[in-house]
Design a protein around this motif. Structure first.
Motif, PDB file in Angstrom:
ATOM      1  N   ALA A 230     -27.204  19.585  12.544  1.00 61.10           N
ATOM      2  CA  ALA A 230     -26.676  19.560  13.906  1.00 61.10           C
ATOM      3  C   ALA A 230     -26.821  18.166  14.490  1.00 61.10           C
ATOM      4  N   SER A 231     -27.968  17.555  14.243  1.00 63.76           N
ATOM      5  CA  SER A 231     -28.230  16.222  14.788  1.00 63.76           C
ATOM      6  C   SER A 231     -27.262  15.204  14.206  1.00 63.76           C
ATOM      7  N   THR A 232     -27.054  15.277  12.895  1.00 63.15           N
ATOM      8  CA  THR A 232     -26.166  14.306  12.258  1.00 63.15           C
ATOM      9  C   THR A 232     -24.728  14.522  12.703  1.00 63.15           C
ATOM     10  N   PHE A 233     -24.308  15.785  12.724  1.00 65.97           N
ATOM     11  CA  PHE A 233     -22.927  16.071  13.109  1.00 65.97           C
ATOM     12  C   PHE A 233     -22.659  15.637  14.546  1.00 65.97           C
TER      13      PHE A 233
ATOM     14  N   ALA B  44     -22.757   9.354  10.667  1.00 64.88           N
ATOM     15  CA  ALA B  44     -24.140   9.346  11.115  1.00 64.88           C
ATOM     16  C   ALA B  44     -25.030   9.627   9.920  1.00 64.88           C
ATOM     17  N   ARG B  45     -26.208   9.049   9.924  1.00 60.90           N
ATOM     18  CA  ARG B  45     -27.172   9.324   8.863  1.00 60.90           C
ATOM     19  C   ARG B  45     -28.511   9.671   9.476  1.00 60.90           C
ATOM     20  N   THR B  46     -29.173  10.638   8.893  1.00 62.64           N
ATOM     21  CA  THR B  46     -30.416  11.155   9.433  1.00 62.64           C
ATOM     22  C   THR B  46     -31.402  11.272   8.285  1.00 62.64           C
TER      23      THR B  46
ATOM     24  N   ALA C 140     -19.957  16.555   4.811  1.00 64.07           N
ATOM     25  CA  ALA C 140     -21.411  16.435   4.847  1.00 64.07           C
ATOM     26  C   ALA C 140     -21.897  16.088   3.448  1.00 64.07           C
ATOM     27  N   LYS C 141     -22.841  15.185   3.351  1.00 68.92           N
ATOM     28  CA  LYS C 141     -23.432  14.863   2.044  1.00 68.92           C
ATOM     29  C   LYS C 141     -24.939  15.002   2.154  1.00 68.92           C
ATOM     30  N   ALA C 142     -25.474  15.957   1.405  1.00 66.50           N
ATOM     31  CA  ALA C 142     -26.885  16.305   1.571  1.00 66.50           C
ATOM     32  C   ALA C 142     -27.765  15.499   0.630  1.00 66.50           C
ATOM     33  N   PRO C 143     -29.052  15.324   0.978  1.00 65.60           N
ATOM     34  CA  PRO C 143     -29.972  14.528   0.153  1.00 65.60           C
ATOM     35  C   PRO C 143     -30.177  15.090  -1.258  1.00 65.60           C
ATOM     36  N   THR C 144     -30.068  16.417  -1.392  1.00 65.18           N
ATOM     37  CA  THR C 144     -30.291  17.012  -2.708  1.00 65.18           C
ATOM     38  C   THR C 144     -29.275  16.501  -3.728  1.00 65.18           C
TER      39      THR C 144
END
Lengths: 410, 123, 334
Positions: free
Chosen positions: A73-76, A309-311, A335-339
C-alpha cells in the motif's frame, strides 16, 4: 558414482507456507542440483487493478500479500502520488512510517517462529506466535484491522495516532525490546538451533551482489544495502536508519542462515527504536492533503504521468510502477517483490546442502510467493504463457459451466 | 537451552490461546459446557458494514470507491445493496459517505451456512 | 473354573488390550502436556482414540507403484511384534507372561522388529520421501542399538556377578534384585547415566522430537508414513502406542524395577492391595518417564540432521552409557 534420484518439493508441502515448485537432484542425502518454478499463486491482481480507479487499487494492493500488506500500500500510494504530483503532509509520513515498522516487527517475529518450525523446534514457533500477538493487537488498536490495515489513502493516511494512543505504543516497544533479548538468547545460544543454522546455506558477498539479493538476505551476506538508508523515503530521512549487519553481533560475516537470522533479529530492535523516535518527533499538521475523496478522484482522473516508488519491505526492496493516462482507471500497474530477487539465490545456497537443510534454506530468504507470482505459465513443459485475455476467456468459460450446472440442479 | 526456563514457566501458567468464539450454539445446547465470548475489539474496529436505508441519498460514492465491488446500486429506488460476502472490511465507503448512512459495526463473526442468508446482504 | 491353560491366553489378551489403551492414553497425554509447555490448550487427551476410530473408517489406499502385499504387511508386522514384545516384558509390574520362553536377548531383537517393519513399509511404498525416511530409520536403528546393548550388558553383568546362581537375562531376576539396590553411590550415578541413555533412545525408537528424522514433517512430509492411509495408518498408530508402552516398560523393568510391594513385603505382599499398590506405583514411574523422556525432550530441542543424530548416538550417547558401565564396574571393585 552413486545414482542420483529426483525429489520434488511442492507445490504443496508442509515446509512451504505458499505454493512453489522445487525440483532437486539428490545423491543419498546430498543435494547436487536445484531447479525452481514459481507460478502457482498467480491471481492476476495487476490485471484487476487496471480495471479500477487508484483509490480502489490501493486496497487491492494491500491484498497482494497478507504479511507485507502495508509495504505494498505504501509503495503503490507513493507511486501514484509521484505520477499525479500529490504532496503528502509531514504528519502523514510519520504515521505511515510507524505502520511500516510495526509490520516489519510482526513479519520478522513470525519469520523467527517459522524458521524454528522448519528445524522441528515447535516450542519456539509457538513462543514466536505468542509474542507476535502483542503487535497484532497494537495494529488492531491503531488501525481497526488485524491484518490488512487500510490506513493509507492517496495523499495521506486515514487514521491519526493521537497522544492518548502513545502510551500503548510505548508499552509495546518495551515488550519488544525484552522479546528481542529473549529471541537473541534463544537463537544464538541454543545448541540445537545453532547446529542446524550455522554454516548452512552460505551465500557469499560476491554471489549476493551478482544475484542482486535484497533485504535481510543481502545484509546477511554482508552487503551494506537498505532502501531506508540508501534512498530514504517517508520519515526515514529525519530519523537516520543504518543497515544492520550480522558482524555487529558475531564480529564476522559468514552469509549463512544464522547470519540472516541475526539480521532479522537486529531489525526487530531497530524497528522498535524507529517507532519510538517517530512518536517522539511526530510533527503537527493535517493527515491528508485533500480530505474529499471525490476531489482526489477527479484529480487522478485528469492526471497523466508515471511514477515509481521503492520501499524496504520486511523481505527487501519492493518496487511499484504506475502510469496514469487521463483515464478513470490505472493505466499500467506493475509490482516487483523482493522475493523475485532472493529466490534466485536459493540454488546457490543449496550447494552441498542435505535434504534436512532444504526447508531451512528456503525459509531463510523468507519467501513470499503471493508477492512474487506476477505471471503464471501453465501447461507445464510446453511453456505456454497465459496472458490476461486468455485468463479472462477461461474465467468466462468456467462461469458458463457453473451456470449450466446450477440450472441443471434447478 | 535457553528456551527451557520459558517452557517450564509456561507449563504452570494458563494457556495463552483465545478459544474460538462460538456464535452459533450447536443443536443440543446441553452439550455445550461454556460458550466462549469473543475477545473485545477496540473502539474504531472495522467490522461488518451497517447500512441505514433511510439516510441514503443514492450519490453512488460508495459504489465508486469500493475495491471489491460489494456495493450494488439499485437505480429504480436510488439506494444500494451491500453484499457482505464480497466486502473486504476496508470501510472506505464509511469514510466517503456524505450523509453517514454507512457505519462500521463491531460484528466480525460473519460465517454462515447459507450464502443467501439475510445476514449477508444489507439493504 | 478355568484351567491353567485357558487362564494364560485370557490374561495375555487382557494385558494386550490394556497395553493398547494405556499407550493411546499416554500418546494423548504427551500431546496435551507438550501443548501446555508451549502455552497452548492442546487436543483432548482422548484424541488418539478418536484418530484411531476415524482412521479405521477411512479408505485404505495402496499407491500404484507400491509393492502391494509388502505395503499391507508392514503395519501388521509392526503391530504384532510390538504386541509380542509386551508379553515378554514386566508390564504393570508383574512378571512377564512368557517369561519361560525367552529372555532379554529376545526382547532386544523384538525391539528391532517394529522399526524394521516401518522401514520395510517405507521402502515398499515406492515414494521418494518414504524411501529417504526408511533409510534414515535404518541408520537411526543402527545408531541407538549400541548404547542399548551396552546398557543391557551393564545391568546383566552386575546382577549375574552378584547372584551367579540366578538366570542373568530374565526380568524376574531384576525384579527380585533391582540394580539400584545392588550398587553403591558411584554405581548409582552410573545407573542414572544409563537411565539418561535409554531415555534418549526412547525418542529415537518412537520417532519423536529431536530424532524424528524418518518422519520429519517439514522435510519429508511424514517420511516413511507418507503414503499410508486408513486401516494401515491406524495399525501404525496402534503399534506406536504399544511401542510406547513396551519401551517404557523396558526402562522400568531394567533399571527401576523396585515395587512398593517389596517394601511392605513383610505384611501385605500377597494381598490384592499390594498388587494394586504395585500397579499404581508402576504407573507413577511410567508417567514420570513418559513426560521426562518423551514430552520434555520433544519440546526442548530442535530436530537434528541425520548425520548429527548418528554422531550424537555413537559419540555422546554411547560415551554416556560406557561411562555408566565403567562406574558400575568401578563400584563393584571398591
Amino acid at each position: 558414482m552413486h545414482d542420483a534420484y529426483k525429489m520434488f518439493l511442492g507445490p504443496v508441502h508442509p515446509a512451504l507456507e505458499e505454493p512453489i515448485f522445487f525440483d532437486f537432484k539428490i545423491v543419498g542425502e546430498k543435494v547436487i542440483a536445484t531447479n525452481l518454478k514459481p507460478g502457482n499463486a498467480h491471481r492476476g491482481i495487476e490485471a484487476l487493478g487496471m480495471k479500477r480507479n487508484p483509490i480502489q487499487v490501493l486496497y487491492l494492493s494491500e491484498r497482494i500479500c497478507g504479511i507485507c500488506s502495508v509495504s505494498h500500500a505504501s509503495t503503490f500510494s507513493r507511486a501514484v502520488e509521484a505520477a499525479a504530483g500529490i504532496e503528502v503532509p509531514e504528519r502523514a509520513d510519520y504515521i505511515r512510517t510507524i505502520f511500516c515498522e510495526l509490520e516489519r516487527l510482526h513479519s520478522h517475529i513470525l519469520w523467527a517462529g517459522l524458521l524454528a518450525h522448519e528445524i522441528g523446534f515447535h516450542s519456539v514457533l509457538h513462543y514466536g506466535m505468542k509474542v507476535r500477538e502483542d503487535v497484532m493487537d497494537l495494529l488492531e488498536y491503531l488501525s481497526g484491522n488485524r491484518v490488512n490495515y487500510g490506513v493509507y489513502v492517496i495523499g495521506g493516511v486515514r487514521r491519526d495516532i493521537p497522544k492518548e494512543k502513545h502510551e500503548k505504543i510505548r508499552q509495546s516497544i518495551k515488550y519488544y525490546n525484552a522479546a528481542f533479548e529473549k529471541f537473541k538468547d534463544v537463537f544464538l545460544n541454543d545448541k540445537t538451533i545453532r547446529m542446524r543454522t550455522e554454516g548452512v546455506g552460505v551465500l557469499t558477498k560476491n554471489d549476493a551482489l551478482k544475484l542482486c539479493a535484497v533485504g535481510p538476505t543481502a545484509r546477511g551476506s554482508g552487503l551494506n544495502k537498505d532502501t531506508r538508508q540508501d534512498w530514504s523515503y517517508l520519515a526515514y530521512g529525519d530519523i537516520g536508519v543504518k543497515a544492520q549487519l550480522p558482524s555487529q553481533v558475531t564480529g564476522k560475516i559468514n552469509g549463512d542462515v544464522l547470519d540472516r537470522t541475526i539480521v532479522r533479529l537486529l531489525e526487530i530492535k531497530q524497528s522498535a527504536e524507529i517507532i519510538e523516535r517517530c512518536i517522539d518527533q511526530m510533527p503537527k499538521g493535517s493527515l491528508v492533503s485533500e480530505p474529499k475523496a471525490a476531489v482526489i478522484l477527479s484529480r487522478l482522473k485528469n492526471a497523466e504521468g508515471e511514477g515509481i516508488a521503492r520501499t524496504e519491505a520486511p523481505r527487501g526492496e519492493l518496487h511499484h510502477y504506475v502510469r496514469l493516462a487521463k483515464k478513470e482507471v490505472v493505466d499500467t500497474w506493475k509490482a516487483k517483490a523482493p522475493t523475485y530477487n532472493n529466490l534466485m539465490a536459493v540454488p546457490v545456497m543449496m550447494k552441498d546442502a542435505q535434504i534436512a537443510d532444504i526447508p531451512v534454506i528456503i525459509c531463510s530468504i523468507d519467501p513470499c510467493i503471493a508477492c512474487l507470482d506476477r505471471v503464471s505459465i501453465i501447461e507445464g513443459n510446453s511453456g505456454k504463457s497465459m496472458n490476461k485475455y486468455d485468463l479472462h476467456e477461461l474465467c468466462l468459460r468456467k462461469s458458463e459451466m457453473f451456470g449450466k450446472i446450477e440450472r441443471g440442479h434447478q | 537451552m535457553s528456551i527451557i526456563p520459558t517452557l517450564l514457566k509456561q507449563l504452570v501458567k494458563k494457556p495463552f490461546t483465545n478459544p474460538f468464539p462460538k456464535k452459533h450454539a450447536p443443536n443440543k445446547v446441553s452439550d455445550v459446557k461454556k460458550i466462549n465470548d469473543p475477545i473485545p475489539v477496540p473502539d474504531d474496529f472495522r467490522g461488518k458494514i451497517k447500512y441505514d436505508r433511510a439516510k441514503c441519498i443514492g450519490c453512488r460514492m460508495c459504489v465508486t470507491v469500493c475495491p471489491a465491488n460489494a456495493m450494488e446500486y439499485l437505480p429504480k429506488e436510488k439506494k444500494i445493496k451491500h453484499h457482505v460476502l464480497r466486502c473486504i472490511m476496508c470501510a472506505e465507503c464509511v469514510d466517503v459517505c456524505p450523509v453517514k448512512a454507512l457505519s462500521s459495526s463491531k460484528e466480525f463473526l460473519l460465517a454462515e451456512t447459507d450464502k443467501k442468508s439475510p445476514n449477508l446482504i444489507e439493504k | 473354573m478355568l484351567s491353567e491353560i485357558m487362564m494364560i491366553p485370557m490374561i495375555a489378551a487382557l494385558m494386550l488390550l490394556l497395553a493398547i489403551i494405556v499407550g493411546l492414553f499416554f500418546l494423548g497425554l504427551d500431546r496435551k502436556i507438550a501443548a501446555r509447555f508451549q502455552s497452548r490448550i492442546g487436543p483432548p487427551i482422548v484424541q488418539p482414540f478418536r484418530d484411531l476410530v476415524k482412521l479405521l473408517a477411512k479408505e485404505t489406499i495402496v499407491p500404484d507403484n507400491a509393492i502391494g502385499w509388502l505395503f499391507n504387511l508392514a503395519p501388521v508386522i509392526a503391530l504384532a511384534s510390538a504386541l509380542l514384545l509386551i508379553l515378554y516384558l514386566p508390564f504393570l509390574g508383574v512378571a512377564p507372561i512368557l517369561s519361560g520362553y525367552g529372555d532379554l536377548i529376545l526382547v532386544l531383537y523384538l525391539l528391532m522388529l517394529p522399526a524394521l517393519a516401518i522401514a520395510i513399509g517405507g521402502f515398499a511404498s515406492g515414494n521418494n520421501y518414504a524411501t529417504v525416511g526408511a533409510q534414515r530409520k535404518l541408520i537411526m536403528m543402527l545408531s541407538y542399538e549400541f548404547p542399548l546393548a551396552v546398557l543391557v550388558m551393564a545391568v546383566v553383568w552386575k546382577t549375574s556377578s552378584m547372584f551367579p546362581d540366578l538366570q542373568g537375562f530374565t526380568f524376574s531376576t531384576f525384579m527380585q534384585h533391582p540394580v539400584l539396590t545392588l550398587v553403591g553411590p558411584v554405581g548409582g550415578f552410573g545407573v542414572v547415566l544409563l537411565i539418561v541413555t535409554i531415555l534418549i533412545a526412547l525418542c529415537a525408537e518412537l520417532i519423536k522430537g529431536p530424532f524424528d528424522n524418518p518422519e520429519a514433517d517439514t522435510e519429508l512430509a511424514g517420511g516413511v508414513l507418507v503414503d499410508y492411509s486408513g486401516r494401515n495408518l491406524a495399525l501404525f498408530l496402534l503399534s506406536d502406542a504399544v511401542k510406547l508402552c513396551a519401551f517404557i516398560t523396558l526402562v522400568i523393568g531394567l533399571l527401576l524395577p523396585c515395587s512398593l510391594g517389596d517394601m511392605f513385603s513383610s505384611f501385605m505382599y500377597t494381598g490384592w492391595l499390594a498388587i494394586a499398590a504395585n500397579v499404581v506405583f508402576f504407573f507413577v514411574k511410567f508417567t514420570v518417564i513418559a513426560i521426562l523422556g518423551l514430552t520434555f525432550v520433544r519440546v526442548a530441542f530442535a530436530r537434528l540432521k541425520i548425520n548429527q543424530a548418528t554422531k550424537f548416538f555413537w559419540l555422546v550417547s554411547a560415551g554416556i552409557s560406557l561411562l555408566g558401565l565403567l562406574l558400575i564396574s568401578l563400584d563393584s571393585m571398591m
